[in-house]
Design a protein around this motif. Structure first.
Motif, PDB file in Angstrom:
ATOM      1  N   GLU A 231      23.755  -1.112  29.885  1.00  0.00           N
ATOM      2  CA  GLU A 231      22.299  -0.919  29.821  1.00  0.00           C
ATOM      3  C   GLU A 231      21.731  -1.221  28.440  1.00  0.00           C
ATOM      4  O   GLU A 231      20.524  -1.432  28.295  1.00  0.00           O
ATOM      5  CB  GLU A 231      21.934   0.523  30.217  1.00  0.00           C
ATOM      6  CG  GLU A 231      22.283   0.899  31.646  1.00  0.00           C
ATOM      7  CD  GLU A 231      23.739   1.313  31.828  1.00  0.00           C
ATOM      8  OE1 GLU A 231      24.486   1.359  30.824  1.00  0.00           O
ATOM      9  OE2 GLU A 231      24.119   1.567  32.979  1.00  0.00           O
TER      10      GLU A 231
ATOM     11  N   ARG B 164      36.161   9.542  37.907  1.00  0.00           N
ATOM     12  CA  ARG B 164      35.288   9.983  38.991  1.00  0.00           C
ATOM     13  C   ARG B 164      35.967   9.887  40.362  1.00  0.00           C
ATOM     14  O   ARG B 164      35.871  10.807  41.180  1.00  0.00           O
ATOM     15  CB  ARG B 164      34.062   9.080  38.966  1.00  0.00           C
ATOM     16  CG  ARG B 164      33.007   9.333  39.985  1.00  0.00           C
ATOM     17  CD  ARG B 164      32.058   8.148  39.985  1.00  0.00           C
ATOM     18  NE  ARG B 164      31.509   7.852  38.672  1.00  0.00           N
ATOM     19  CZ  ARG B 164      30.378   8.340  38.201  1.00  0.00           C
ATOM     20  NH1 ARG B 164      29.675   9.155  38.941  1.00  0.00           N
ATOM     21  NH2 ARG B 164      29.952   7.998  37.016  1.00  0.00           N
TER      22      ARG B 164
ATOM     23  N   ASP C 172      25.613  -4.164  37.159  1.00  0.00           N
ATOM     24  CA  ASP C 172      26.292  -2.882  36.948  1.00  0.00           C
ATOM     25  C   ASP C 172      26.163  -2.012  38.193  1.00  0.00           C
ATOM     26  O   ASP C 172      25.413  -2.315  39.120  1.00  0.00           O
ATOM     27  CB  ASP C 172      25.697  -2.168  35.727  1.00  0.00           C
ATOM     28  CG  ASP C 172      26.618  -1.064  35.184  1.00  0.00           C
ATOM     29  OD1 ASP C 172      27.794  -0.991  35.610  1.00  0.00           O
ATOM     30  OD2 ASP C 172      26.156  -0.265  34.353  1.00  0.00           O
ATOM     31  N   ILE C 173      26.895  -0.904  38.145  1.00  0.00           N
ATOM     32  CA  ILE C 173      26.839   0.110  39.192  1.00  0.00           C
ATOM     33  C   ILE C 173      25.530   0.888  39.076  1.00  0.00           C
ATOM     34  O   ILE C 173      25.143   1.303  37.982  1.00  0.00           O
ATOM     35  CB  ILE C 173      28.012   1.102  38.997  1.00  0.00           C
ATOM     36  CG1 ILE C 173      29.359   0.407  39.204  1.00  0.00           C
ATOM     37  CG2 ILE C 173      27.873   2.311  39.897  1.00  0.00           C
ATOM     38  CD1 ILE C 173      29.590  -0.114  40.584  1.00  0.00           C
ATOM     39  N   VAL C 174      24.875   1.081  40.234  1.00  0.00           N
ATOM     40  CA  VAL C 174      23.688   1.941  40.287  1.00  0.00           C
ATOM     41  C   VAL C 174      23.922   2.980  41.376  1.00  0.00           C
ATOM     42  O   VAL C 174      24.342   2.647  42.481  1.00  0.00           O
ATOM     43  CB  VAL C 174      22.414   1.132  40.631  1.00  0.00           C
ATOM     44  CG1 VAL C 174      21.195   2.046  40.672  1.00  0.00           C
ATOM     45  CG2 VAL C 174      22.197  -0.008  39.639  1.00  0.00           C
ATOM     46  N   ASP C 175      23.673   4.242  41.023  1.00  0.00           N
ATOM     47  CA  ASP C 175      23.741   5.293  42.050  1.00  0.00           C
ATOM     48  C   ASP C 175      22.353   5.918  42.165  1.00  0.00           C
ATOM     49  O   ASP C 175      21.532   5.503  42.978  1.00  0.00           O
ATOM     50  CB  ASP C 175      24.814   6.318  41.680  1.00  0.00           C
ATOM     51  CG  ASP C 175      24.913   7.447  42.692  1.00  0.00           C
ATOM     52  OD1 ASP C 175      24.435   7.273  43.834  1.00  0.00           O
ATOM     53  OD2 ASP C 175      25.450   8.520  42.348  1.00  0.00           O
ATOM     54  N   THR C 176      22.039   6.895  41.322  1.00  0.00           N
ATOM     55  CA  THR C 176      20.710   7.515  41.366  1.00  0.00           C
ATOM     56  C   THR C 176      19.650   6.634  40.700  1.00  0.00           C
ATOM     57  O   THR C 176      18.449   6.833  40.932  1.00  0.00           O
ATOM     58  CB  THR C 176      20.734   8.854  40.607  1.00  0.00           C
ATOM     59  OG1 THR C 176      21.094   8.585  39.245  1.00  0.00           O
ATOM     60  CG2 THR C 176      21.723   9.820  41.224  1.00  0.00           C
ATOM     61  N   GLY C 177      20.072   5.711  39.845  1.00  0.00           N
ATOM     62  CA  GLY C 177      19.122   4.901  39.060  1.00  0.00           C
ATOM     63  C   GLY C 177      18.712   5.588  37.764  1.00  0.00           C
ATOM     64  O   GLY C 177      17.948   5.027  36.973  1.00  0.00           O
ATOM     65  N   ASN C 178      19.238   6.786  37.522  1.00  0.00           N
ATOM     66  CA  ASN C 178      18.834   7.551  36.323  1.00  0.00           C
ATOM     67  C   ASN C 178      19.204   6.842  35.025  1.00  0.00           C
ATOM     68  O   ASN C 178      18.424   6.842  34.070  1.00  0.00           O
ATOM     69  CB  ASN C 178      19.489   8.942  36.323  1.00  0.00           C
ATOM     70  CG  ASN C 178      18.861   9.853  37.366  1.00  0.00           C
ATOM     71  OD1 ASN C 178      17.747   9.591  37.833  1.00  0.00           O
ATOM     72  ND2 ASN C 178      19.571  10.904  37.751  1.00  0.00           N
ATOM     73  N   THR C 179      20.395   6.238  34.999  1.00  0.00           N
ATOM     74  CA  THR C 179      20.834   5.577  33.759  1.00  0.00           C
ATOM     75  C   THR C 179      19.911   4.412  33.439  1.00  0.00           C
ATOM     76  O   THR C 179      19.514   4.222  32.279  1.00  0.00           O
ATOM     77  CB  THR C 179      22.296   5.082  33.898  1.00  0.00           C
ATOM     78  OG1 THR C 179      23.094   6.169  34.356  1.00  0.00           O
ATOM     79  CG2 THR C 179      22.834   4.573  32.578  1.00  0.00           C
TER      80      THR C 179
HETATM   81  C1  PRP Z   1      28.208   4.624  35.920  1.00  0.00           C
HETATM   82  C2  PRP Z   1      27.660   3.211  35.828  1.00  0.00           C
HETATM   83  C3  PRP Z   1      26.204   3.411  35.473  1.00  0.00           C
HETATM   84  C4  PRP Z   1      25.919   4.772  36.080  1.00  0.00           C
HETATM   85  C5  PRP Z   1      25.023   4.606  37.265  1.00  0.00           C
HETATM   86  O1  PRP Z   1      28.454   5.096  34.633  1.00  0.00           O
HETATM   87  O2  PRP Z   1      28.362   2.433  34.860  1.00  0.00           O
HETATM   88  O3  PRP Z   1      26.010   3.444  34.079  1.00  0.00           O
HETATM   89  O4  PRP Z   1      27.143   5.355  36.507  1.00  0.00           O
HETATM   90  O5  PRP Z   1      24.766   5.832  37.873  1.00  0.00           O
HETATM   91  P1  PRP Z   1      23.248   6.356  38.069  1.00  0.00           P
HETATM   92  O6  PRP Z   1      22.503   5.239  38.745  1.00  0.00           O
HETATM   93  O7  PRP Z   1      23.390   7.561  38.953  1.00  0.00           O
HETATM   94  O8  PRP Z   1      22.706   6.682  36.718  1.00  0.00           O
HETATM   95  P2  PRP Z   1      29.289   6.430  34.389  1.00  0.00           P
HETATM   96  O9  PRP Z   1      28.429   7.633  34.553  1.00  0.00           O
HETATM   97  O10 PRP Z   1      30.533   6.442  35.223  1.00  0.00           O
HETATM   98  O11 PRP Z   1      29.676   6.241  32.898  1.00  0.00           O
HETATM   99  P3  PRP Z   1      30.555   5.068  32.265  1.00  0.00           P
HETATM  100  O12 PRP Z   1      29.585   4.427  31.305  1.00  0.00           O
HETATM  101  O13 PRP Z   1      31.682   5.798  31.642  1.00  0.00           O
HETATM  102  O14 PRP Z   1      31.019   4.145  33.341  1.00  0.00           O
END
Ligand code: PRP
Ligand code: ATP
Length: 214
Positions: free
Chosen positions: A144, A13, A157-164
């Motif tokens: 998750e 990314r 973990d990383i959160v961006d949109t929160g969709n995952t």
């Molecule tokens: C990253 C991160 C979260 C997700 C969060 O995963 O590990 O799972 O993005 O983003 P969101 O809040 O917008 O949903 P990534 O899409 O890079 O996949 P990865 O499992 O390969 O790290």
């Protein structure tokens, strides 16, 4: 001593967002990075080479001087530590948050919380600072899943949109750090190759500023 400059890039990314920024700063790979399995590239600038690494390896290459400069997520830098590294510039790409998260509506039940993450050091430090006892479980991906499978009570973990998180019945809880991609420079190289490195930092700084409404 050679005055060649090696810039280590994080693949994935971050790479996709870094290459346009480098191009804005006047630095382009001499060939298409996607067209081969090559990992070391010449550029349009004499004596500047690019190496494309796994994101978590970038701080190691720069710290030990195998690369002079690097591009890495702040999350990776927090976990790795910044000894031997200067961090002169926020490239303001791949912005996201490092957070705790858990199953929606669930209260953290036990006194000693089980926390699954790939950011083990950051998590240990953060829970200790909060005065929360935590057993930190190292995972390499799909954090998750851990609470759903009863492997852990929470994740970091990383959160961006929160969709995952939402897609897996989870919710963000506490913010640990706001994250973006940083330029790092080996401290010795900063001294020895100052005249080569500074113009590149300045061009990148201008490219970042030109993108960001201030
Ligand atoms: C990253 C991160 C979260 C997700 C969060 O995963 O590990 O799972 O993005 O983003 P969101 O809040 O917008 O949903 P990534 O899409 O890079 O996949 P990865 O499992 O390969 O790290
Ligand atoms: P690896 O495959 O080496 O384990 P990764 O899957 O974490 O790495 P990427 O998903 O490409 O690799 O993420 C690289 C970096 O991008 C992270 O370290 C973080 O700084 C940032 N990042 C990760 N997820 C997001 C996201 N959803 N939105 C914005 N930036 C993100």
């Amino acid at each position: 001593m050679t005055k060649q400059l090696i810039l280590a890039l994080s693949k994935g990314r971050i790479l996709e967002e870094t290459l346009p920024l480098l191009a804005d700063a006047g630095l382009r790979p001499a060939e298409d990075h996607g067209a081969s399995r090559k990992l070391l590239f010449d550029t349009n600038l004499p004596d500047v080479k690019l190496v494309v690494l796994r994101a978590t390896d970038v701080p190691t290459y720069v710290q030990l001087g195998a690369a002079d400069m690097g591009v890495a997520g702040k999350d990776v830098l927090l976990e790795h530590g910044v000894e031997g590294l200067h961090e002169p510039l926020d490239l303001e790409i791949a912005a996201c948050r490092l957070m705790t998260a858990g199953i929606t509506g669930a209260e953290p039940a036990r006194a000693r919380r089980r926390v699954a993450t790939k950011f083990v050091k950051v998590a240990r430090r953060w829970y200790a600072e909060q005065g929360i006892q935590a057993e930190v479980i190292k995972l390499y991906g799909a954090m998750e899943l851990a609470p759903l499978m009863n492997l852990a009570d929470e994740i970091v973990d990383i959160v961006d949109t929160g969709n995952t998180l939402r897609a897996n019945g989870m919710e963000p809880r506490e913010l640990i750090a706001t994250i973006s991609t940083r330029l790092v420079v080996n401290k010795a190289a900063m001294t020895m190759k100052h005249d080569r490195i500074m113009p590149l930092i300045q061009r990148l700084e201008s490219a970042v500023a030109a993108r960001t409404p201030r």
